[in-house]
Design an enzyme around this catalytic site. Structure first.
Site, PDB file in Angstrom:
ATOM      1  N   LYS A 178       0.864  -1.190   0.000  1.00 12.85           N
ATOM      2  CA  LYS A 178       0.000   0.000   0.000  1.00 12.85           C
ATOM      3  C   LYS A 178       0.894   1.231   0.000  1.00 12.85           C
ATOM      4  O   LYS A 178       1.702   1.426   0.904  1.00 12.85           O
ATOM      5  CB  LYS A 178      -0.899  -0.011   1.227  1.00 12.85           C
ATOM      6  CG  LYS A 178      -1.778   1.220   1.325  1.00 12.85           C
ATOM      7  CD  LYS A 178      -2.779   1.096   2.459  1.00 12.85           C
ATOM      8  CE  LYS A 178      -3.602   2.353   2.587  1.00 12.85           C
ATOM      9  NZ  LYS A 178      -4.575   2.247   3.678  1.00 12.85           N
ATOM     10  N   LYS A 232      -2.160  -1.448  -3.835  1.00 17.31           N
ATOM     11  CA  LYS A 232      -3.044  -0.289  -3.753  1.00 17.31           C
ATOM     12  C   LYS A 232      -2.246   0.992  -3.832  1.00 17.31           C
ATOM     13  O   LYS A 232      -1.278   1.114  -3.093  1.00 17.31           O
ATOM     14  CB  LYS A 232      -3.776  -0.379  -2.414  1.00 17.31           C
ATOM     15  CG  LYS A 232      -4.658   0.793  -2.102  1.00 17.31           C
ATOM     16  CD  LYS A 232      -5.270   0.582  -0.748  1.00 17.31           C
ATOM     17  CE  LYS A 232      -6.112   1.769  -0.387  1.00 17.31           C
ATOM     18  NZ  LYS A 232      -6.630   1.675   0.937  1.00 17.31           N
TER      19      LYS A 232
END
Ligand code: PBG
Length: 307
Positions: A178, A232
């Protein structure tokens, strides 16, 4: 016959924002076409997702400021929005999968995913709290626990706590790669943490200059017991999805985040892009190697595919 990739409704994960109060379906200013639902209003969207065969929904809470504090204790309240939403969704349809984020940012008055001391996020102290949050969500009936906080070592601790409490079948979707991304802006507005955030999340989320680091993060999380891993954002990080896919035998998911959504949705509204851009963006994420995609377009796309 020769298409190398396909998209089906079973590849989609639908994020749902929930809010307090009754009889509310609120527009989210930063995300055209996305709404916040009070718990009593979840019925139609869950029924619709179920009918469209979307296998999993992800819950995100909009917590009122008065319930936020420096350690995010609302995250451990068994009567909080996420807990109520899990119970409600399972009542509407026990067969739809429910996923919940593990992180403190919806509940902290400084907007960080962990607890702060002298402007620093404390990793180990945060992991303790996160494991309690994960256990609580599992007790409410959550199927997929999704640590999105990016603390080190949290997957292992959460797995242990779940197993010890007999939640062996509850799965962990680790947000392993992330990035500290500018594309989360509209989401932070949606959950009401944007004005709160002090500084940035670069001490725990990844640097967008890096991709080998993503492999290290993924390797650690797999070793600690993750069932699937997330990259992400998705579209600006297709190379990372591909890298993870090629290096590990574990399902990798992509999260088409709020900023990606808003750019496309707004351009379609302004007639700058054709609607087919949605499918193209999702197919690209699949082509890179994602097994499933979290996307705010899930309902629209599932409708289109089913047609
Ligand atoms: C918080 C969290 C974020 C998103 C999902 N969980 C934002 C952040 O890390 O600040 C972003 C999702 C999106 O932008 O759609 N742990």
């Amino acid at each position: 016959m020769v298409a190398e990739n396909n998209l089906s409704a079973s590849d989609l994960i639908l994020p749902i924002f929930v809010t307090e109060g009754k009889n509310k379906i609120e527009k989210i200013k930063t995300m055209p076409g996305v709404f916040r639902y009070s718990i009593d209003k979840l019925n139609p969207i869950i029924k619709q997702a179920s009918k469209l065969k979307i296998p999993l929904v992800a819950i995100f809470p909009h917590t009122p400021n008065k319930k936020k504090n420096s350690v995010g204790s609302e995250g451990l309240n068994e009567d909080n929005l996420v807990c109520k939403a899990i119970i409600k969704i399972k009542k509407i349809n026990p067969n739809i999968g429910v996923m919940a984020d593990v992180a403190l940012d919806p509940y902290t008055d400084h907007g960080h995913d962990g607890i702060l001391k002298n402007e620093e996020v404390l990793n180990d102290e945060t992991v303790e709290i996160l494991s309690e949050q994960a256990l609580l969500q599992a007790q409410m009936g959550c199927d997929v626990i999704a640590p999105s906080d990016m603390m080190d070592g949290r997957v292992g601790v959460i797995r242990k706590v779940l197993d010890k409490n007999n939640f062996k079948n509850v799965q962990i979707l680790s947000y392993a790669a992330k990035y500290a991304s500018n594309f989360y802006g509209p989401f932070r507005n949606a959950i009401g943490s944007i004005k709160k955030l002090k500084g940035n999340k670069k001490s725990y989320q990844m640097d967008y200059k890096n991709s080998s680091e993503a492999l290290r993060e993924v390797a650690l999380d797999i070793k600690e017991g993750a069932d699937f891993v997330m990259v992400k954002p998705a579209l600006p990080y297709l190379d990372v999805i591909k890298l993870v896919k090629d290096n590990f035998k574990i399902p990798v998911f992509g999260y088409q985040v709020s900023g990606e959504y808003t750019m496309i949705a707004q351009s379609i509204r302004n007639k700058i892009l054709k609607e087919d851009a949605i499918l193209e963006s999702l197919m690209s994420i699949k082509r890179a190697g994602a097994s499933a995609i979290v996307t705010y377009f899930a309902i629209d796309v599932a409708k289109k595919i089913n047609k």
